[in-house]
Design a protein around this motif. Structure first.
Motif, PDB file in Angstrom:
ATOM      1  N   SER A  53      -0.337  15.458  -2.484  1.00 57.12           N
ATOM      2  CA  SER A  53      -1.404  15.549  -3.474  1.00 57.12           C
ATOM      3  C   SER A  53      -0.882  16.149  -4.772  1.00 57.12           C
ATOM      4  O   SER A  53      -1.246  15.722  -5.866  1.00 57.12           O
ATOM      5  CB  SER A  53      -2.549  16.413  -2.943  1.00 57.12           C
TER       6      SER A  53
ATOM      7  N   PRO B 211      -7.090  14.335  -1.798  1.00 52.64           N
ATOM      8  CA  PRO B 211      -7.362  13.205  -0.912  1.00 52.64           C
ATOM      9  C   PRO B 211      -8.726  12.561  -1.155  1.00 52.64           C
ATOM     10  O   PRO B 211      -8.860  11.344  -1.102  1.00 52.64           O
ATOM     11  CB  PRO B 211      -7.273  13.794   0.495  1.00 52.64           C
ATOM     12  N   THR B 212      -9.745  13.355  -1.452  1.00 51.93           N
ATOM     13  CA  THR B 212     -11.073  12.800  -1.691  1.00 51.93           C
ATOM     14  C   THR B 212     -11.101  11.992  -2.982  1.00 51.93           C
ATOM     15  O   THR B 212     -11.630  10.877  -3.020  1.00 51.93           O
ATOM     16  CB  THR B 212     -12.116  13.934  -1.770  1.00 51.93           C
TER      17      THR B 212
ATOM     18  N   ASP C 285      -8.518  10.676  -4.523  1.00 55.79           N
ATOM     19  CA  ASP C 285      -7.635   9.528  -4.367  1.00 55.79           C
ATOM     20  C   ASP C 285      -8.363   8.405  -3.636  1.00 55.79           C
ATOM     21  O   ASP C 285      -8.221   7.235  -3.989  1.00 55.79           O
ATOM     22  CB  ASP C 285      -6.370   9.931  -3.611  1.00 55.79           C
ATOM     23  N   ALA C 286      -9.165   8.752  -2.634  1.00 53.49           N
ATOM     24  CA  ALA C 286      -9.938   7.737  -1.901  1.00 53.49           C
ATOM     25  C   ALA C 286     -10.997   7.103  -2.795  1.00 53.49           C
ATOM     26  O   ALA C 286     -11.321   5.924  -2.640  1.00 53.49           O
ATOM     27  CB  ALA C 286     -10.585   8.366  -0.669  1.00 53.49           C
ATOM     28  N   LYS C 287     -11.537   7.874  -3.752  1.00 49.40           N
ATOM     29  CA  LYS C 287     -12.530   7.312  -4.673  1.00 49.40           C
ATOM     30  C   LYS C 287     -11.882   6.307  -5.620  1.00 49.40           C
ATOM     31  O   LYS C 287     -12.466   5.276  -5.936  1.00 49.40           O
ATOM     32  CB  LYS C 287     -13.169   8.421  -5.506  1.00 49.40           C
TER      33      LYS C 287
ATOM     34  N   HIS D 272      -8.863   4.734  -5.130  1.00 50.04           N
ATOM     35  CA  HIS D 272      -8.135   3.690  -4.404  1.00 50.04           C
ATOM     36  C   HIS D 272      -8.775   3.468  -3.045  1.00 50.04           C
ATOM     37  O   HIS D 272      -8.229   3.877  -2.028  1.00 50.04           O
ATOM     38  CB  HIS D 272      -6.666   4.089  -4.230  1.00 50.04           C
ATOM     39  N   PRO D 273      -9.935   2.811  -2.990  1.00 46.92           N
ATOM     40  CA  PRO D 273     -10.591   2.590  -1.692  1.00 46.92           C
ATOM     41  C   PRO D 273      -9.773   1.635  -0.829  1.00 46.92           C
ATOM     42  O   PRO D 273      -9.025   0.808  -1.346  1.00 46.92           O
ATOM     43  CB  PRO D 273     -11.936   1.979  -2.070  1.00 46.92           C
ATOM     44  N   PRO D 274      -9.890   1.759   0.489  1.00 46.75           N
ATOM     45  CA  PRO D 274      -9.151   0.852   1.366  1.00 46.75           C
ATOM     46  C   PRO D 274      -9.633  -0.590   1.203  1.00 46.75           C
ATOM     47  O   PRO D 274     -10.785  -0.831   0.848  1.00 46.75           O
ATOM     48  CB  PRO D 274      -9.444   1.377   2.772  1.00 46.75           C
TER      49      PRO D 274
END
Length: 75
Positions: free
Chosen positions: A35, A42-43, A45-47, A49-51
């Protein structure tokens, strides 16, 4: 141009005291090495770059007429 390096080694801080690195999106302090390298928690980054969506969930069976000439008789 300045003489500053493009990448800063955040894992090895001189004197043992780590430099405080904050998330670029929300401003929270980052603790993980990955990070701290990316600058995103991590939160956040997920927002950003969604899977990728699972295409298997979008597949469905379609009722289809048999192709002409294929009546099931072996040739």
């Amino acid at each position: 141009m300045s003489d500053e390096p493009l990448a800063i080694a955040v894992d090895a801080a001189p004197g043992g005291a780590g430099r405080l690195v904050r998330c670029r999106l929300c401003g929270r302090p980052l603790t993980g090495a990955g990070s701290r390298r990316t600058g995103l928690g991590p939160t956040c980054d997920a927002k950003l770059h969604p899977p990728a969506p699972d295409i298997r969930t979008r597949r469905h069976e379609v009722a289809q007429d048999p192709l002409p000439g294929l009546d099931g008789a072996a040739g």
